[in-house]
Write an enzyme that holds these catalytic residues in place. Sequence first.
Site, PDB file in Angstrom:
ATOM      1  N   GLU A  97      22.636  17.915  27.338  1.00 29.72           N
ATOM      2  CA  GLU A  97      22.028  18.622  26.202  1.00 29.72           C
ATOM      3  C   GLU A  97      22.947  19.667  25.572  1.00 29.72           C
ATOM      4  O   GLU A  97      22.504  20.748  25.207  1.00 29.72           O
ATOM      5  CB  GLU A  97      20.722  19.306  26.650  1.00 29.72           C
ATOM      6  CG  GLU A  97      19.706  18.342  27.208  1.00 29.72           C
ATOM      7  CD  GLU A  97      18.501  19.027  27.846  1.00 29.72           C
ATOM      8  OE1 GLU A  97      17.397  18.502  27.682  1.00 29.72           O
ATOM      9  OE2 GLU A  97      18.657  20.062  28.520  1.00 29.72           O
TER      10      GLU A  97
HETATM   11  C1  TNX Z   1      15.699  18.520  30.566  1.00 26.08           C
HETATM   12  S1  TNX Z   1      17.157  16.373  31.570  1.00 26.08           S
HETATM   13  C2  TNX Z   1      16.773  19.190  31.125  1.00 26.08           C
HETATM   14  C3  TNX Z   1      16.548  20.524  31.693  1.00 26.08           C
HETATM   15  C4  TNX Z   1      15.111  20.938  31.644  1.00 26.08           C
HETATM   16  C5  TNX Z   1      14.218  19.760  31.910  1.00 26.08           C
HETATM   17  C6  TNX Z   1      12.763  20.094  31.952  1.00 26.08           C
HETATM   18  C7  TNX Z   1      18.264  17.440  31.699  1.00 26.08           C
HETATM   19  C8  TNX Z   1      19.514  16.978  32.260  1.00 26.08           C
HETATM   20  N1  TNX Z   1      18.020  18.685  31.292  1.00 26.08           N
HETATM   21  O1  TNX Z   1      17.366  21.463  31.057  1.00 26.08           O
HETATM   22  O2  TNX Z   1      14.899  21.918  32.598  1.00 26.08           O
HETATM   23  O3  TNX Z   1      14.427  18.805  30.905  1.00 26.08           O
HETATM   24  O4  TNX Z   1      12.003  18.995  32.341  1.00 26.08           O
END
Ligand code: TNX
Length: 530
Positions: free
Chosen positions: A343
């Site tokens: 992300e």
């Molecule tokens: C996505 S999936 C994230 C996290 C969040 C989570 C909450 C991923 C690699 N990153 O930053 O905590 O969703 O479900």
Amino acid sequence: MATVRRVRHNLLAHLTVAGALLLPLVVTTASAASPPAPGPITLHSVIPAPAEVVPSSSGPFRITATTVLVAASAARPIAERLAAALRPATGFPLPIRPAGTTAITLLLNDAPDPWLGDEGYQLEVGTQGVALRANRPAGLFAGTQTLRQLLPTTVEASSVRPENWTVPAGLIRDRPRFPYRGTMLDLARHFHPPADVKRYIDEISRFKFNYLHLHLADDQGWRIEIDGWPRLTTVGGGPGTGVRGLGPGYLTQADYRELVRYAAERFVTILPEIDMPGHVNAAQVAYPSLTCDGVAPRQRTDIRVGYSSLCTSKESTYVFVEDVIRQLAALTPGPYLHVGGDEALSTRHEDYLAFEQRVLPLVAKYGKTAYGWHEIAAAPAATDAVIQYWSVSRDTPTVAAAAGAGAKVILSPADRTYLDMQYDLLTPGGLHWAGTIEVRTAYDWDPATWAHGVPADAVLGVEAPLWSETLRDYDDVEFQAFPRLAAIAELGWSPRSTHDWISFRDRLAAYGPRWTRRGVHFYRSPQIRW
Ligand code: TNX
């Protein structure tokens, strides 16, 4: 349901005519709507399901006041841990002795049994004793976890119980399907102190998990002490950090080493993660030089993602990153170091790729295999890395391409394994952006075939991440993790041929009292007849 109630009504009416003699029969029949009494414990009761089970018709083995444990050299610490686990409820001394007439014997094979590998074991139970054999201590430890589940659930009690401490007779030969079976705890969104991490390790090691991934830094907090960068923890882990400012705290390097040691005693390897180039707001509040303009961002305690980024064009960024990687590598005996990579929505794509091309090899420079969320698959250097697949889509072409070129893949599809997802929309706590995940949803899928284009031999294993945005305390951790973690354990350990929802559901129902006795705050899923 309506039919059952009517039957019950008729039976009760009958009772008044037939008299008290029928009472036991009537009560049994009429309670058809409520859970059946748990059946006897058999060699088939175990979670995760063992690879090969051959029950014997001989009588069970019975642990008594005269039972001894026999174990030499490297088997001894495992025997001691087993004895310590069995003493409180049995009240028996269970000494470790060279021999005995009724014994639980732990043996390391002189000539390795190739089928067992490093983590497999063979457990033979006859009237005179238990013989547990393995090639390596990890296998013996796994076998002792099986043995504990073959004893009555009262074995979990912390004080002496009157009980027939029997173990059903027969043979189990067992080994894991995948070499990597993990779960993750997010210490960044809410810090969870070492004592809670240890309780979690205790629980996961019972299900033969062998990796605990610690998410040690994110926008809301930095949770591991790094020499030379004290503000990361004094500011980034200090008061007011965490979601809504309510999750402060951090691990000193001594705390971290102690967790590594504690986990290793239970054959769990710690996988540390520092997430970058995104998810770095806490580090940038502590050290504004980590931004491109040198200005400190405001502290963030909300749960949005994708707004922060390390400055990928500054050389000083890589001095920081190398310091962190070098120190974490030195603190970590395990083979992997996780550098996040998810992300990074405010890092330009070409900058992201350039960053990963420098950072993934840095991990190798310090003797570890790089590990990252699946976005790293877009970087050519990821072919030497472990890629953690978290997509809710089964088609992620960059991962398929990297796996085809040699990368290993860990399956953590968010809509199956994310333990922070709600069970249903009414369960307290948790998120639901990837959907809701009931026990059966967590259980009914296959890590080897899930990600299209990723060949089964590229799949190293499975991991269930527990993000902690909504998890204030350890009760919250347990509620989200259990019972779903038992489902993930079975996917990681048991051969596909044993996969069977009805069998799993019934074994889980029978397991429930063990959690209850240990005070584990698990979710009583309506899918399970607890
Ligand atoms: C996505 S999936 C994230 C996290 C969040 C989570 C909450 C991923 C690699 N990153 O930053 O905590 O969703 O479900």
